[in-house]
Scaffold this active site. Structure first.
Site, mmCIF file in Angstrom:
data_model
loop_
_atom_site.group_PDB
_atom_site.id
_atom_site.type_symbol
_atom_site.label_atom_id
_atom_site.label_comp_id
_atom_site.label_asym_id
_atom_site.label_seq_id
_atom_site.Cartn_x
_atom_site.Cartn_y
_atom_site.Cartn_z
ATOM 1 N N CYS A 1 0.535 -1.104 0.077
ATOM 2 C CA CYS A 1 -0.132 -0.275 -0.175
ATOM 3 C C CYS A 1 0.922 1.816 0.271
ATOM 4 O O CYS A 1 2.130 1.418 -0.083
ATOM 5 C CB CYS A 1 -0.681 0.010 1.113
ATOM 6 S SG CYS A 1 -1.771 -1.467 1.226
ATOM 7 N N GLY B 1 0.517 0.541 -5.165
ATOM 8 C CA GLY B 1 -0.925 -0.452 -5.369
ATOM 9 C C GLY B 1 -1.708 -0.390 -5.848
ATOM 10 O O GLY B 1 -1.881 1.017 -6.540
ATOM 11 N N ASN C 1 -0.735 1.225 5.679
ATOM 12 C CA ASN C 1 0.270 0.393 4.986
ATOM 13 C C ASN C 1 1.024 -0.076 5.822
ATOM 14 O O ASN C 1 1.813 -0.503 6.806
ATOM 15 C CB ASN C 1 1.426 1.211 4.506
ATOM 16 C CG ASN C 1 1.893 0.549 4.080
ATOM 17 O OD1 ASN C 1 4.051 1.355 3.249
ATOM 18 N ND2 ASN C 1 2.251 -0.623 3.407
ATOM 19 N N GLY C 2 1.218 -1.640 5.876
ATOM 20 C CA GLY C 2 1.829 -2.847 6.166
ATOM 21 C C GLY C 2 0.587 -3.620 6.771
ATOM 22 O O GLY C 2 -0.677 -3.882 6.211
ATOM 23 N N CYS D 1 12.072 -2.533 6.462
ATOM 24 C CA CYS D 1 11.993 -3.822 5.295
ATOM 25 C C CYS D 1 13.080 -2.874 4.641
ATOM 26 O O CYS D 1 13.392 -1.754 3.952
ATOM 27 C CB CYS D 1 10.627 -2.819 4.872
ATOM 28 S SG CYS D 1 10.898 -4.387 3.551
ATOM 29 N N TYR E 1 12.998 -3.342 -4.134
ATOM 30 C CA TYR E 1 12.430 -3.262 -5.146
ATOM 31 C C TYR E 1 11.419 -2.718 -4.836
ATOM 32 O O TYR E 1 10.571 -1.377 -6.101
ATOM 33 C CB TYR E 1 12.202 -3.955 -4.976
ATOM 34 C CG TYR E 1 10.764 -4.400 -6.103
ATOM 35 C CD1 TYR E 1 10.655 -5.250 -7.593
ATOM 36 C CD2 TYR E 1 9.447 -4.526 -5.485
ATOM 37 C CE1 TYR E 1 9.510 -5.078 -8.136
ATOM 38 C CE2 TYR E 1 8.369 -4.625 -6.140
ATOM 39 C CZ TYR E 1 8.352 -4.549 -7.843
ATOM 40 O OH TYR E 1 7.459 -4.819 -8.943
ATOM 41 N N CYS F 1 6.783 -12.608 3.523
ATOM 42 C CA CYS F 1 6.896 -11.414 4.536
ATOM 43 C C CYS F 1 5.771 -11.634 5.180
ATOM 44 O O CYS F 1 4.673 -11.449 4.615
ATOM 45 C CB CYS F 1 7.017 -10.867 3.873
ATOM 46 S SG CYS F 1 7.227 -8.934 4.245
ATOM 47 N N CYS G 1 14.988 -4.696 8.945
ATOM 48 C CA CYS G 1 14.851 -6.429 8.850
ATOM 49 C C CYS G 1 15.010 -7.535 7.938
ATOM 50 O O CYS G 1 14.967 -6.966 6.307
ATOM 51 C CB CYS G 1 12.454 -6.134 8.903
ATOM 52 S SG CYS G 1 11.913 -7.577 8.597
ATOM 53 N N CYS H 1 12.589 -11.969 5.015
ATOM 54 C CA CYS H 1 12.997 -13.222 3.999
ATOM 55 C C CYS H 1 13.828 -13.417 2.845
ATOM 56 O O CYS H 1 13.787 -14.529 2.550
ATOM 57 C CB CYS H 1 11.823 -11.516 2.195
ATOM 58 S SG CYS H 1 12.647 -10.451 2.518
#
Ligand code: AMP
Length: 484
Positions: free
Chosen positions: A22, A48, A122-123, A261, A267, A407, A459, A462
């Site tokens: 988002c 999004g 968002n999250g 993140c 990306y 994730c 974090c 992934c």
């Protein structure tokens, strides 16, 4: 949960639970706030593409309009005319498909004992079910299945007397990733979870008439379109309130280690954005440079997979002294192939999206640069495509480590079962995608490229499977029939 059960949980976690990419925007004090939010969302469209919504208020009323599709498709001039007022928040979302998609589109508007509240988030929250059950036993009636509504319901059910205390109280009760903007009829709020998983920045527009407009956005690229000046990031664990009286801020949680993140830098965010105080372009170019140092191979050309591989490829080419060429051309009028729900559509989608430049590739030893391999489907098609256009050798270089774990904090990754690197070695992946060689950037290389230090911690779940939140939270997102 023992190790085997954890593994099974990750294997079986349903796709739907993980899709929550988002972008959010908020505006305080602008005569045409909704149009400003619209522009901000337009710049955040890459975060999004399935639904979008804008809420606005004029100190008396609060309006909210949501729709399916792209921001510009939903918010025509006529629609924006129905969103008056000088306060506004907005949201663009890639969510689950099906009937629930519009219902779960945001902002979500809830009437509560503390007044009318709209929220855009968002999250992903990770203690969803327990918080929801607690609230329902307390009499809460949920309108949606979205986790963002939990925050609003917690606010509504809070024992705290003032709204700002109720918000702080509810944010302390949820676990996971949230960068949120909220509004009432007369105030705007912005907050980030204590670990700072997702970005959220604050800026200011200095209007010609001497007034100032406060802006919040997921990424700073939204500020440029609004002619807003970047001021600072909303800090992890910080809650900001903007009203006619001015701006006030409090640290509602502290002492939790930061885990922002890293995939935003790899990306998700745009290279023209500055997130966690760092330019994405700088991180990506450095990923390419480090990748070239870690896994050089004799070649004639460096070719990016557009758009995601472009910035890293520039770094790779510069470091290896090889020519950078656009050997693949992207058709920008096709949606992202990754997000098509059907495998068949995705397979076809790569060809729709990318086409090789034969005269550049013919007879050449090509280094292809992309940001990530998720299922491997795209890479395999692209390698074939480049070879089919006459390349003598195709060497694939990926600007992050192998993606081995899903994730839970707001990036759309499939379950572990579908993640190729969770199930196969680098050599097996190389064989599957039919490349002459395959190499990934090391984790250390990635962290250094993204400037990790004592004041900026990432974090990397992934790539490592080490989740910063409690394992008990993973149990909460298990499918109902999973073995516990
Ligand atoms: P795959 O075919 O599943 O290996 O897809 C890999 C491609 O998807 C790469 O080119 C990435 O740029 C892109 N990608 C990776 N993660 C995401 C994401 N969360 N959302 C959309 N696209 C992604």
């Amino acid at each position: 949960m023992n190790n085997l059960e954890r593994q099974r949980a990750l294997d079986d976690t349903p796709f739907d639970k993980l899709r929550e990419e988002c972008g959010v925007v908020a505006i305080h004090n602008h005569p045409d706030a909704a149009r400003q939010v619209y522009l901000g969302l337009y710049a955040l469209q890459h975060r999004g593409q399935e639904s979008a919504g804008i809420a606005s208020a004029d100190y008396e009323n609060l309006w909210n309009i949501k729709g399916m599709g792209l921001v510009a498709e939903i918010f025509t001039d006529d629609v924006l005319d129905k969103l008056p007022g000088s306060l506004s928040i907005g949201h663009t979302r890639y969510s689950t498909t099906g009937d629930s998609a519009l219902l779960n589109a945001q902002p979500i508007r809830v009437e509560s004992t503390k007044g009318l509240i709209a929220i855009a988030h968002n999250g992903n929250l990770v203690n969803l079910d327990s918080a929801r059950a607690r609230l329902e036993s307390d009499g809460a009636i949920f309108q949606t299945t979205s986790d963002s509504e939990i925050i609003v319901q917690l606010i509504a059910h809070s024992k705290e007397a003032t709204l700002i205390d109720a918000i702080a109280d509810s944010l302390r009760q949820v676990e996971g990733a949230f960068s949120i903007v909220m509004m009432t009829r007369d105030r705007i709020f912005a907050a980030r979870d204590p670990r700072g998983f997702r970005p959220l920045s604050m800026g200011r527009i200095y209007n010609d008439d001497g007034t100032e407009t406060v802006v919040f956005a997921s990424e700073t690229c939204a500020f440029d379109l609004l002619r807003a000046v970047y001021e600072r990031d909303v800090q992890p664990g910080e809650l900001i309130m903007v009203s006619r009286e001015g701006i006030s801020s409090r640290q509602y949680a502290s002492g939790v280690p930061q885990s922002s993140c890293i995939f935003e830098h790899v990306y998700f965010a745009r290279p023209d954005s500055r997130i966690y105080g760092r330019w994405v372009q700088e991180s990506r170019e450095e990923m390419g440079r480090r990748l070239a140092r870690e896994s050089a191979v004799p070649a004639d050309l460096v070719v990016p997979v557009p758009d995601s591989g472009v910035t890293a490829a520039i770094g790779y080419a510069a470091e290896s002294n090889l020519p950078f060429r656009f050997g693949l051309i992207r058709n920008h009028y096709v949606g992202r192939t990754f997000i098509e729900p059907e495998q068949r559509v995705r397979d076809f989608g790569v060809k729709l999206k990318l086409n090789p430049v034969r005269n550049l590739l013919e007879g050449k030893r090509v280094i292809l640069i992309d940001d990530s391999i998720i299922r491997g489907t795209t890479s395999r098609k692209i390698v074939r495509m480049v070879r089919g256009a006459g390349a003598k050798e195709v060497h694939l270089r990926i600007s992050c480590p192998p993606t081995i774990s899903p994730c839970f904090y707001g990036v759309d990754t499939p379950s572990k079962r579908e993640l190729i690197a969770a199930n196969q070695s680098v050599e097996e992946i190389r064989q599957y995608i039919e490349a002459d060689s395959l190499a990934y950037l090391s984790l250390d290389g990635l962290l250094q490229a993204c400037g990790e230090n004592n004041d900026l911690r990432y974090c990397t779940a992934c790539y490592t499977g080490n989740y910063p939140t409690q394992w008990v939270d993973v149990e909460d997102i298990l499918p109902a029939n999973a073995t516990r």
